[in-house]
Design a protein around this motif. Structure first.
Motif, short mmCIF file in Angstrom:
data_model
loop_
_atom_site.label_atom_id
_atom_site.label_comp_id
_atom_site.label_asym_id
_atom_site.label_seq_id
_atom_site.Cartn_x
_atom_site.Cartn_y
_atom_site.Cartn_z
N PHE A 82 34.11 39.07 32.76
CA PHE A 82 34.93 38.98 33.73
C PHE A 82 34.24 38.81 35.10
CE2 PHE A 82 38.39 40.25 30.55
CZ PHE A 82 38.62 39.15 29.96
N ALA A 83 33.62 39.65 35.38
CA ALA A 83 33.02 40.06 36.59
C ALA A 83 31.80 38.93 36.99
CB ALA A 83 32.05 41.39 36.57
N ALA A 84 31.42 38.52 35.96
CA ALA A 84 30.22 37.42 36.08
C ALA A 84 31.13 36.19 36.42
CB ALA A 84 29.49 37.28 34.79
N LEU A 85 32.07 35.88 35.74
CA LEU A 85 32.92 34.71 36.18
C LEU A 85 33.45 34.68 37.35
CD1 LEU A 85 33.77 31.94 34.78
CD2 LEU A 85 36.23 33.17 34.74
N ALA A 86 33.98 36.08 37.93
CA ALA A 86 34.50 35.95 39.43
C ALA A 86 33.41 35.93 40.30
CB ALA A 86 35.06 37.50 39.41
N ALA A 87 32.06 36.36 40.04
CA ALA A 87 30.90 36.30 40.74
C ALA A 87 30.87 34.54 41.05
CB ALA A 87 29.71 36.96 40.56
N LEU A 88 30.82 34.02 39.84
CA LEU A 88 30.73 32.55 39.83
C LEU A 88 31.55 31.63 40.65
CD1 LEU A 88 29.48 31.63 36.26
CD2 LEU A 88 27.93 31.67 38.19
N ALA A 89 32.82 32.09 40.67
CA ALA A 89 33.99 31.57 41.43
C ALA A 89 33.83 31.81 42.97
CB ALA A 89 35.33 31.86 40.97
N GLY A 90 33.57 33.08 43.23
CA GLY A 90 33.35 33.57 44.64
C GLY A 90 32.35 32.76 45.34
N GLU A 91 31.12 32.59 44.74
CA GLU A 91 30.08 31.93 45.39
C GLU A 91 30.37 30.49 45.45
OE1 GLU A 91 27.02 32.64 42.24
OE2 GLU A 91 26.79 34.67 42.54
N ARG A 92 31.17 29.87 44.88
CA ARG A 92 31.54 28.88 45.03
C ARG A 92 33.08 28.38 45.89
NH1 ARG A 92 28.42 29.82 41.28
NH2 ARG A 92 26.85 28.50 40.76
N GLY A 93 33.50 29.55 46.20
CA GLY A 93 34.97 29.23 47.06
C GLY A 93 35.95 28.96 46.21
N LEU A 94 35.88 29.09 44.96
CA LEU A 94 37.08 28.78 44.08
C LEU A 94 37.81 29.92 43.89
CD1 LEU A 94 34.82 27.09 41.40
CD2 LEU A 94 36.27 25.88 43.21
N PRO A 95 39.32 29.54 44.30
CA PRO A 95 40.07 30.72 44.47
C PRO A 95 40.92 30.83 42.90
CG PRO A 95 41.18 28.79 44.92
CD PRO A 95 39.80 28.32 44.77
N SER A 102 45.95 38.75 25.62
CA SER A 102 46.88 39.92 25.42
C SER A 102 46.00 41.14 25.04
CB SER A 102 47.69 39.65 24.13
OG SER A 102 48.65 38.74 24.38
N GLN A 103 44.70 40.77 24.43
CA GLN A 103 43.81 42.23 24.07
C GLN A 103 43.31 42.69 25.55
OE1 GLN A 103 40.74 40.85 21.68
NE2 GLN A 103 39.42 39.69 23.29
N ASP A 104 42.92 42.01 26.37
CA ASP A 104 42.08 42.47 27.73
C ASP A 104 42.54 42.16 28.87
OD1 ASP A 104 41.44 39.78 27.43
OD2 ASP A 104 39.44 40.19 26.80
N PHE A 105 43.94 41.61 29.09
CA PHE A 105 44.20 41.22 30.54
C PHE A 105 44.28 42.10 31.60
CE2 PHE A 105 48.28 42.73 28.84
CZ PHE A 105 48.78 43.24 29.84
N GLU A 106 44.48 43.56 31.18
CA GLU A 106 44.44 44.36 32.32
C GLU A 106 43.00 44.53 33.01
OE1 GLU A 106 46.04 47.60 29.77
OE2 GLU A 106 48.02 47.36 30.82
N VAL A 107 41.99 44.57 32.13
CA VAL A 107 40.80 44.61 32.54
C VAL A 107 40.46 43.44 33.32
CG1 VAL A 107 38.30 44.41 32.16
CG2 VAL A 107 40.04 46.17 30.69
N ALA A 108 40.72 41.97 33.02
CA ALA A 108 40.87 40.85 33.62
C ALA A 108 41.23 40.98 35.06
CB ALA A 108 41.34 39.81 32.71
N VAL A 109 42.54 41.37 35.09
CA VAL A 109 43.31 41.43 36.44
C VAL A 109 42.35 42.46 37.28
CG1 VAL A 109 45.27 42.22 37.64
CG2 VAL A 109 45.66 40.63 35.48
N GLU A 110 41.70 43.45 36.77
CA GLU A 110 40.92 44.46 37.82
C GLU A 110 39.77 43.41 38.14
OE1 GLU A 110 40.33 47.47 34.93
OE2 GLU A 110 42.37 48.56 35.41
N GLU A 111 39.23 42.39 37.43
CA GLU A 111 38.25 41.99 37.66
C GLU A 111 38.60 40.78 38.51
OE1 GLU A 111 35.12 42.99 37.53
OE2 GLU A 111 35.79 44.79 36.64
N GLY A 112 39.79 40.32 38.93
CA GLY A 112 40.21 39.41 39.89
C GLY A 112 40.84 38.14 39.18
N ALA A 113 41.26 38.23 37.88
CA ALA A 113 42.07 37.02 37.24
C ALA A 113 43.45 36.68 37.92
CB ALA A 113 42.29 37.51 35.74
N THR A 114 43.65 35.41 38.22
CA THR A 114 44.76 35.16 38.73
C THR A 114 45.67 34.52 37.79
OG1 THR A 114 43.78 32.82 39.45
CG2 THR A 114 43.67 34.82 41.15
N ILE A 115 45.02 34.18 36.74
CA ILE A 115 46.02 33.51 35.64
C ILE A 115 45.39 34.13 34.23
CG2 ILE A 115 46.30 31.98 34.07
CD1 ILE A 115 45.71 29.84 36.41
#
Length: 124
Positions: A82-95, A102-115
């Motif tokens: 999730f952190a790697a994907l957030a970095a890729l998005a951030g580098e490209r200005g993708l919001p 269901s198994q890992d959404f809390e960690v995903a939200v902590e790492e920046g998930a918007t969906i």
């Protein structure tokens, strides 16, 4: 056509999908590019090093990224993906970041998930 009835496609990862979107998507249509940050051969998605080229070929607006990390019983094992994907998005200005189920959404939200994509948790 389905694109007339949706606002966002979450998992575009092939040139054939881009071609079809170019032919049929209405003006203003948006997509998320699926990125295979884990490098699993069995998973769909664009390799991170091919992301910029793929985005440049998109005939519709790319507003974010999505990923599916390896299946695991420990949600913390998904954090690095999730952190790697957030970095890729951030580098490209993708919001928009679609990551986590269901198994890992809390960690995903902590790492920046918007969906997050939950399903089984609704029936637990």
């Amino acid at each position: 056509m389905i694109v007339e009835h949706v606002e966002l496609i979450h998992s575009v990862a092939t040139d054939s999908a881009l071609r079809e979107l170019g032919r049929h998507a209405p003006e203003g249509f948006e997509i998320l590019v699926e990125v295979n940050v884990s490098g699993e051969e069995a998973k769909a998605g664009i390799a991170p090093d091919q992301l910029d080229a793929f985005i440049s070929r998109s005939p519709v607006k790319v507003v974010g990224l999505m990923t599916m990390p390896p299946q695991t019983g420990d949600p913390q094992r998904s954090r690095a993906h999730f952190a790697a994907l957030a970095a890729l998005a951030g580098e490209r200005g993708l919001p928009t970041l679609s990551m986590g189920t269901s198994q890992d959404f809390e960690v995903a939200v902590e790492e920046g998930a918007t969906i997050v994509r939950i399903g089984t948790i609704l029936f637990a």
